[in-house]
Design a protein around this motif. Structure first.
Motif, PDB file in Angstrom:
ATOM      1  N   GLU A 239       0.921  -1.085   0.021  1.00 14.50           N
ATOM      2  CA  GLU A 239       0.187  -0.079   0.032  1.00 14.50           C
ATOM      3  C   GLU A 239       0.955   1.150   0.151  1.00 14.50           C
ATOM      4  OE1 GLU A 239      -3.096   1.077  -0.568  1.00 14.50           O
ATOM      5  OE2 GLU A 239      -3.821  -0.818  -0.698  1.00 14.50           O
TER       6      GLU A 239
ATOM      7  N   MET B  39       2.009   5.757  -3.328  1.00 10.88           N
ATOM      8  CA  MET B  39       0.925   6.245  -4.011  1.00 10.88           C
ATOM      9  C   MET B  39       0.646   7.846  -3.828  1.00 10.88           C
ATOM     10  SD  MET B  39      -1.670   3.280  -3.516  1.00 10.88           S
ATOM     11  CE  MET B  39      -1.175   1.593  -3.805  1.00 10.88           C
TER      12      MET B  39
ATOM     13  N   ASN C  28      -4.695   3.173  -1.298  1.00  9.87           N
ATOM     14  CA  ASN C  28      -5.690   3.244  -2.357  1.00  9.87           C
ATOM     15  C   ASN C  28      -7.129   2.712  -1.693  1.00  9.87           C
ATOM     16  OD1 ASN C  28      -7.043   3.178  -4.599  1.00  9.87           O
ATOM     17  ND2 ASN C  28      -6.014   1.279  -5.494  1.00  9.87           N
TER      18      ASN C  28
ATOM     19  N   TRP D 135      -7.381   9.745   2.786  1.00 13.66           N
ATOM     20  CA  TRP D 135      -8.031   9.163   1.327  1.00 13.66           C
ATOM     21  C   TRP D 135      -9.322   9.955   0.984  1.00 13.66           C
ATOM     22  CZ3 TRP D 135      -7.777   6.773  -3.211  1.00 13.66           C
ATOM     23  CH2 TRP D 135      -9.041   6.615  -3.790  1.00 13.66           C
TER      24      TRP D 135
ATOM     25  N   LEU E  59      -4.990   8.805  -8.623  1.00 20.19           N
ATOM     26  CA  LEU E  59      -4.391   8.093  -7.758  1.00 20.19           C
ATOM     27  C   LEU E  59      -3.033   7.865  -8.940  1.00 20.19           C
ATOM     28  CD1 LEU E  59      -3.632   6.468  -5.333  1.00 20.19           C
ATOM     29  CD2 LEU E  59      -4.289   4.173  -6.642  1.00 20.19           C
TER      30      LEU E  59
ATOM     31  N   GLU F 294       0.220   5.890  -8.793  1.00 18.25           N
ATOM     32  CA  GLU F 294       0.850   4.796  -8.464  1.00 18.25           C
ATOM     33  C   GLU F 294       2.080   4.660  -8.741  1.00 18.25           C
ATOM     34  OE1 GLU F 294      -0.001  -0.144  -7.665  1.00 18.25           O
ATOM     35  OE2 GLU F 294      -1.426   1.245  -8.731  1.00 18.25           O
TER      36      GLU F 294
END
Length: 417
Positions: A135, A146, A354, A366, A376, A378
């Motif tokens: 994550e 992220m 995410n 978030w 997002l 990533e």
């Protein structure tokens, strides 16, 4: 591909112009890391006098040992599809890292997964070990894997329309509430540090001393890569604006009363009266503010950073008072507009997971960031090039396990008590 000796200015110009460039690769960012024990070196490679890739290497000593970690934050600034450039950067980085007794070279490129191209294959072929796809805010990463990014290369109205509906309404309301967004100077960093302390106490995190923010500002502001923004609530102009708004609403009510009193008009009157009631509460708050602080109070602040066409919301702070005036919403929109005027096309809200579960400690972050028309981003994650296998295994594998075991044992002991 050959090694190049370039100036700090040439390095920064390349970083700012490259799509894989990042704030953390600017030479002045390295200056801000000195307070926390890091020192820096630079490498550059090119062909026929043209720069093809650069890297700013940060080094930190391993406690109690004569070794260091070499960290290239946000990775080599280069085309990751060009293996020859990556190989040249690695060889030059290895040479410097070995001189500094580094046990590993760690990179976390500012390259998104869906735009990675040959990056994974090239890095693996060169000997880098990928740390996996955890994550975004995993503690196993130095930088978030992220982040949430808002495209800002659009008109004000298009930008607001890109926000989620509820947030869109809040931004429009914040613009009417009368707060004043200022691009502040160094002498006002104390106000920001005080707001940050209040934020930390409210949200339960440790905050930095003012010297930390002064260090960042002093290093990056002269080149236009750091700006301090503050939001102030001044009683007099706000009172005038809300009073004028109430007068307009009262006039509208009188017009509605002259019309047929059907359900539609009665509902409009009811909504207008509710608006006046809400405004009266705000007027009461502002009159109280005027009696205590006639010149007003600062409610929010943030540091806005730049690297070429990229802008970054780095630190944000806010007061516990007068939150109905939505100072943070006004500030975010004002900073986006300022960043766009400076030539930025993206506004990075920083790290996130995410779509975490609602019971996750990261859910609130978030939920906030996704309302601003963000996507997002990533990244491909961390890669390690191992230079000292025994020490790397000890630090990267054994030490974390021992730390987890100690925490587990400590929790058990507390539970028995």
């Amino acid at each position: 591909m050959e090694k190049m000796n370039i100036t700090n200015q040439e390095h920064d110009a390349f970083v700012k112009s490259h799509p894989n460039g990042d704030l953390l690769q600017l030479t002045q960012w390295a200056e801000t890391k000195k307070l926390t024990g890091w020192y820096s070196k630079r490498v550059a490679v090119g062909e026929n006098g043209e720069i093809k890739g650069v890297a700013q290497l940060l080094f930190k000593k391993v406690p109690k040992l004569p070794f260091t970690l070499c960290y290239v934050s946000r990775g080599f600034v280069a085309d990751y599809n060009d293996k020859a450039v990556l190989e040249a950067l690695l060889q030059n980085t290895k040479q410097v890292a070995q001189q500094e007794k580094a046990y590993a070279i760690k990179i976390d490129p500012d390259v998104e997964v869906d735009k990675a191209g040959d990056a994974f294959g090239n890095l693996r072929q060169l000997g880098f070990v990928h740390k996996g796809f955890k994550e975004g805010l995993s503690k196993d990463y130095i930088q978030p894997r992220m982040t949430m990014i808002t495209p800002i290369d659009k008109s004000d109205e298009e930008l607001i329309k890109s926000f989620e509906r509820r947030n869109r309404s809040k931004v429009r309301l914040a613009l009417k509430r009368g707060t004043k967004v200022e691009r502040a100077g160094r002498d006002q960093l104390k106000i920001f540090a005080d707001l940050m302390r209040i934020t930390g106490e409210r949200d339960g995190f440790l905050t930095r001393d003012i010297s930390y923010f002064e260090n960042i500002y002093d290093a990056l502001h002269p080149d236009g890569d750091a700006e301090l923004f503050l939001v102030k609530l001044e009683p007099e102009p706000v009172l005038k604006e809300i009073t004028a708004e109430n007068q307009e609403v009262e006039a509208e009510i009188e017009k509605l009363k002259q019309k047929k009193q059907d359900k539609k008009n009665l509902n409009k009157i009811k909504d207008a009266e509710a608006k006046i009631a809400r405004n009266q509460k705000l007027i009461a708050q502002i009159e109280e503010l005027r009696s205590k602080h006639p010149d007003g109070v600062y409610l929010s602040g943030a540091l806005l950073m730049f690297c070429g066409k990229k802008s970054y919301y780095l630190y944000g702070a806010s007061s516990n008072d007068y939150r109905d005036f939505l100072p943070n919403h006004h500030m975010q929109f004002a900073m986006m507009r300022y960043a766009r005027e400076k030539g930025a096309t993206t506004y990075d809200f920083g790290g996130t997971d995410n779509d975490p579960d609602k019971d996750s400690e990261h859910y609130g972050l978030w939920a906030f960031k996704k309302t601003w028309g963000t996507y997002l981003s990533e990244k491909i994650g961390e890669f390690d090039y191992v230079l000292n296998k025994p020490l790397y295994y000890l630090i990267e594998q054994v030490k974390p396990r021992l730390t987890k075991a100690k925490i587990k044992a400590s929790r058990k002991l507390k539970g028995k008590k």
